[in-house]
Design an enzyme around this catalytic site. Structure first.
Site, short mmCIF file in Angstrom:
data_model
loop_
_atom_site.label_atom_id
_atom_site.label_comp_id
_atom_site.label_asym_id
_atom_site.label_seq_id
_atom_site.Cartn_x
_atom_site.Cartn_y
_atom_site.Cartn_z
N LEU A 91 0.86 -1.19 0.00
CA LEU A 91 0.00 0.00 0.00
C LEU A 91 0.89 1.23 0.00
CD1 LEU A 91 -2.95 -0.58 2.53
CD2 LEU A 91 -3.14 -0.15 0.08
N ASP A 92 0.58 2.21 -0.85
CA ASP A 92 1.34 3.45 -0.87
C ASP A 92 1.21 4.17 0.46
OD1 ASP A 92 2.21 3.18 -3.51
OD2 ASP A 92 0.36 4.03 -4.29
N PRO A 93 2.19 5.00 0.82
CA PRO A 93 2.14 5.69 2.11
C PRO A 93 0.85 6.49 2.34
CG PRO A 93 4.33 5.87 1.19
CD PRO A 93 3.48 5.22 0.13
N ARG B 267 -4.86 4.71 -9.08
CA ARG B 267 -4.57 6.09 -9.43
C ARG B 267 -4.77 6.32 -10.93
NH1 ARG B 267 0.53 7.41 -7.07
NH2 ARG B 267 0.31 5.58 -5.76
#
Length: 283
Positions: free
Chosen positions: A37-39, A172
Site C-alpha cells: 500500500l502506498d504511504p 490512481r
C-alpha cells in the site's frame, strides 16, 4: 509464531514501516507483507510472520477492493495528492449519468499505462527512480481486469467510487481515466483498501489495537486450499519434503499438510496418479 496479522494501515506509513512495527511489538525475527500500500493510502495490509512469509505466496490475492476519492481540476505527477501539479483545468460540469457512463466504459478487461510511481523496470531502472530524477520515459501497458466500479458519491469537484479489480491494477490510473472520460483531469486524494481475496478490512486491527490474540494461523488464511492432517510416519515424511501418496477425493492440484495441532507443515502439489510432491516446506 507462524502466520499473519490483518492490519488496518494508517496514512503516511509505508508498508515496510507497518511490518517493522509489528516485528517490534511481538519481538519477531521475520516479517513481510502481501500487497504493498502506498504511504498515503490506508486499509488492509496482510502482515506475514515467521513461515507465513513462505505461505503467503499461496494466498489468492488476485481480487482486491478499494474505495477512492478523485479530486477534479488538477492532474499530478503521481496521480495522487503527494505529487506536483502538472496540469490544471477548469472543471467541466458533469452529471450522475456522465459518471455512470465513465465507470461502465472502464469495467472489464482494459489496458493501463503503468504510472511513473511504479517499481516496474524500464531499461533496468525502476520507474519511480526516473520520476525522482524528473526523467520521463516511455512506459509499458498492462492488461488488467476491472471487475466492478460502483459510484458512491460526488460533489462539484470530486467523485468517490468503489473498485473491485485484479491484482496489478493501478487505482490512481483508474482515477485519471475516470476524470478523462468526463472531460476533466484529476488525482486521488483518498485511497482505502477494504479487501484482499477473502480477507476483509472488518477483520483488521490498527497498530494501536493489534494483540497476540489477533494472530491468523496459516491454515485459516489458506482455507480455500484443501488441507489434510498427517501423523506418524507420513507426518515425518512431510517434514522432510518426501513424496507422499494421498488417498483423497477430487482432483486437487495443491494440498496443505497440517499436523494434529493444526500447524502448517508443507504445501504439496499433485505429481502423478495419487502421488504428491512437496512444493514448499512451511516449518
Amino acid at each position: 509464531m507462524n502466520g499473519f496479522f490483518y492490519i488496518d494501515k494508517q496514512s503516511d506509513w509505508t508498508s515496510r514501516d507497518v511490518c517493522n512495527k509489528v516485528q517490534k511489538i511481538f519481538n519477531l525475527p521475520k516479517v513481510g507483507h502481501i500487497g504493498t500500500l502506498d504511504p498515503f493510502a490506508t486499509g488492509l495490509l496482510i502482515v506475514c510472520v515467521g513461515s507465513g512469509t513462505k505461505a503467503g505466496t499461496f494466498f489468492n490475492d488476485d481480487e482486491k477492493e478499494y474505495i477512492a476519492t478523485l479530486s477534479l481540476g488538477k492532474k499530478t505527477s503521481t496521480g495522487d495528492l503527494t505529487g506536483e501539479v502538472v496540469e490544471e483545468k477548469e472543471i467541466v460540469p458533469f452529471t450522475k449519468e456522465d459518471i455512470d457512463n465513465a465507470l461502465k466504459a472502464l469495467t472489464g478487461t482494459i489496458k493501463q499505462q503503468i504510472p511513473m510511481t511504479s517499481a516496474v523496470h524500464v531499461n533496468g531502472v525502476k520507474l519511480y527512480q526516473y520520476l525522482h530524477k524528473g526523467i520521463e520515459v516511455d512506459r509499458p501497458f498492462r492488461e488488467v481486469e476491472v471487475k466492478k466500479l460502483e459510484f458512491i458519491s460526488s460533489t462539484n469537484d470530486s467523485i468517490t467510487f468503489k473498485a473491485v479489480v485484479s491484482k496489478g491494477t493501478y487505482i490512481r490510473v483508474l482515477g485519471e481515466d475516470i476524470a478523462s472520460n468526463i472531460n476533466n483531469v484529476g488525482h486521488l486524494t483518498m485511497l482505502r483498501r477494504t479487501r484482499i481475496g477473502s480477507a476483509s478490512i472488518s477483520m483488521a486491527k490498527t497498530l494501536d489495537e493489534v494483540k497476540k490474540e489477533d494472530f491468523i494461523p496459516i491454515r485459516e488464511l489458506l482455507k480455500d486450499i484443501p488441507q489434510i492432517v498427517l501423523c506418524g510416519d507420513e507426518l515425518n515424511k512431510a517434514k522432510h519434503g518426501m513424496t507422499i501418496p494421498f488417498d483423497i477425493n477430487g482432483n486437487n492440484d495443491k494440498i496443505l499438510v497440517l499436523d494434529a495441532d493444526g500447524n502448517a507443515i508443507a504445501m504439496y502439489h499433485h505429481d502423478h496418479q495419487k502421488y504428491y510432491k512437496c512444493l514448499r516446506g512451511l516449518l
